[in-house]
Design an enzyme around this catalytic site. Structure first.
Site, mmCIF file in Angstrom:
data_model
loop_
_atom_site.group_PDB
_atom_site.id
_atom_site.type_symbol
_atom_site.label_atom_id
_atom_site.label_comp_id
_atom_site.label_asym_id
_atom_site.label_seq_id
_atom_site.Cartn_x
_atom_site.Cartn_y
_atom_site.Cartn_z
ATOM 1 N N ASN A 197 30.437 8.432 16.222
ATOM 2 C CA ASN A 197 29.655 7.220 16.411
ATOM 3 C C ASN A 197 28.375 7.215 15.560
ATOM 4 O OD1 ASN A 197 28.380 4.954 17.376
ATOM 5 N ND2 ASN A 197 28.484 5.537 19.528
ATOM 6 N N GLY A 240 25.033 15.477 27.143
ATOM 7 C CA GLY A 240 24.332 14.269 27.538
ATOM 8 C C GLY A 240 22.937 14.118 26.969
ATOM 9 N N GLU A 286 34.829 7.202 24.003
ATOM 10 C CA GLU A 286 35.319 6.004 24.689
ATOM 11 C C GLU A 286 34.427 5.641 25.870
ATOM 12 O OE1 GLU A 286 38.575 7.975 22.484
ATOM 13 O OE2 GLU A 286 37.127 8.676 23.973
ATOM 14 N N GLU A 329 24.825 5.213 17.278
ATOM 15 C CA GLU A 329 23.801 5.910 18.065
ATOM 16 C C GLU A 329 22.586 6.308 17.226
ATOM 17 O OE1 GLU A 329 26.453 7.798 21.693
ATOM 18 O OE2 GLU A 329 26.076 9.026 19.919
ATOM 19 N N PRO A 372 27.187 20.881 18.459
ATOM 20 C CA PRO A 372 28.654 20.901 18.340
ATOM 21 C C PRO A 372 29.297 19.848 19.237
ATOM 22 C CG PRO A 372 27.763 23.116 18.629
ATOM 23 C CD PRO A 372 26.651 22.164 18.916
ATOM 24 N N ARG A 373 30.406 19.296 18.781
ATOM 25 C CA ARG A 373 31.081 18.242 19.542
ATOM 26 C C ARG A 373 31.615 18.753 20.872
ATOM 27 N NH1 ARG A 373 31.191 12.713 19.940
ATOM 28 N NH2 ARG A 373 33.215 11.975 20.680
#
Length: 425
Positions: free
Chosen positions: A333, A308, A59, A336, A265-266
């Site tokens: 997403n 990041g 988000e 990207e 990894p998320r």
């Protein structure tokens, strides 16, 4: 109904705090700034013009283009709240001190009251799907205009919300909704939203800009760290996906021994778990926290265990599998990697980006796979065929360019609530 919800929330606070403590074992950020989760802040009140709430990283990424658009039109002061430490870290890295930033307090009347009293926003923006009863009620009572931006609602969520349609109709009264797609708009209608308050604006994530420094950083990683070898990036992976990726990688490397695998990894609390999986599979592992951007010697798998940096690694990769899609998470997403001009692969579970993924697949701008064998075959084919990769990259980037413009449509909804002084800029 709201009083029952509030009573249950108060009663469950010990469990909520215990869960925070439990999660902080892997991610210390969950035990930091706890006072903010109850809206206790140091210093005097800090009124802002616009408040944007972005739950976590996904988000927040959508919110960045909206922040840029607001700033382009008006000298507005902006507060950005998040719920997760990873979202907080991303906001601080991208926006720094140009915005106010705190965690959003729990949806309890006293905390929400302190929060709104401290920041006194002239306009509230909630990203995507967050519907909080006490928060929405407090905004209405204080005459704070509220917009659900980049709004999406899956079929599964719509069915769940339909059970309390009457309550939602009251909560959504007077709330503007900027829906990503016509299908999202129809689902918001079905759960009780006012038809006159819904506008289809498209997806803010299409308005993301790839900074030239990010591209340059990715190209440097490709040269110095990956030594110009072919790279497959498995991005934003979840439990179960890393094992599948490692099995597919073993198949592909038997035919393409030069191929490197990078795994991102998320959730940062899973970095150590994924490192163990890689070593157990018999691969030589290098980690971002140890290697930096210099070649650390021979390795087969690279673990991106920092936050990041994903966009730079998209740029540095030839093929990207976007995670949360081989297991039933709903996908992440895919815009990207399209912006980074990386060939895109995703799995069958893409409800979070359904229309985008469907359109990419239909336009032969990405490859959808079902299971390990298809994943291995797709990566093998793309890693070996530069022309095919180039075709996918060009089509995906063109698709993104055709769909830009959501941030300006959002501004048109926001501007009337901010007053004539802001509209004139």
């Amino acid at each position: 109904m709201r009083s029952v919800y509030t009573s249950l929330f108060y009663a469950s606070l010990p469990l909520v705090l215990a869960r925070l403590l439990w999660r902080s074992r892997a991610n210390p950020g969950y035990r930091e700034r706890v006072a903010e989760r109850f809206a206790f802040y140091p210093g005097p009140p800090r009124p802002v013009d616009v408040w944007i709430h972005a739950v976590s990283v996904g988000e927040a990424e959508a919110a960045f283009s909206l922040v840029a658009t607001i700033r382009r039109h008006a000298p507005a002061s902006i507060l950005v709240t998040t719920t997760t430490p990873t979202g907080s870290a991303r906001v601080r890295k991208v926006l720094g001190d140009t915005v106010e930033h705190v965690f959003l307090p729990y949806d309890l009347p006293d905390g929400i009251g302190r929060f709104l009293g401290h920041f006194s926003p002239r306009m509230a923006i909630i990203m995507e799907t967050e519907i909080w009863p006490n928060l929405f009620t407090a905004c209405r009572r204080r005459d704070i205009p509220l917009l659900v931006a980049n709004a999406r609602l899956s079929e599964r969520s719509a069915r769940r919300y339909a059970r309390v349609r009457g309550t939602l109709r009251n909560l959504l009264a007077g709330v503007d909704i900027a829906a990503q797609t016509a299908a999202d708009a129809q689902r918001f209608l079905a759960i009780g939203a006012d038809p006159s308050a819904i506008t289809v604006t498209g997806n803010l994530k299409f308005d993301t800009e790839l900074d030239t420094s990010v591209r340059a950083g990715g190209e440097a990683i490709k040269r110095r760290l990956f030594q110009e070898r072919p790279v497959w990036l498995a991005a934003s992976t979840h439990p179960g996906e890393e094992k599948a990726v490692l099995e597919a990688f073993a198949c592909v490397r038997s035919r393409q021994p030069e191929l490197l695998l990078a795994i991102a990894p998320r959730h940062p609390e899973r970095f150590e778990e994924v490192a163990r999986l890689v070593r157990a599979a018999g691969h030589r592992l290098a980690r971002q926290t140890e290697a930096g951007e210099a070649a650390p010697g021979g390795f087969d798998v690279f673990l991106l265990d920092t936050l990041g940096d994903l966009m730079r690694f998209y740029v540095a990769s030839d093929v990207a599998f976007v995670g949360g899609s081989l297991v039933d998470i709903g996908g992440h997403n895919v815009v990207e990697p399209a912006l980074a001009e990386t060939a895109i692969v995703f799995g069958p579970y893409t409800r979070n980006f359904k229309q985008i993924c469907d359109d990419l697949e239909r336009g032969e701008a990405a490859v959808r796979v079902h299971g390990i064998e298809e994943l291995a075959a797709a990566v093998d084919r793309l890693a070996a065929d530069e022309a095919m990769r180039g075709d996918l990259r060009r089509r995906a980037l063109a698709f993104v360019e055709r769909n830009r413009g959501a941030s300006e449509l959002h501004w048109r909804l926001l501007a009337p609530h901010l007053g004539e002084s802001f509209q004139s800029h």
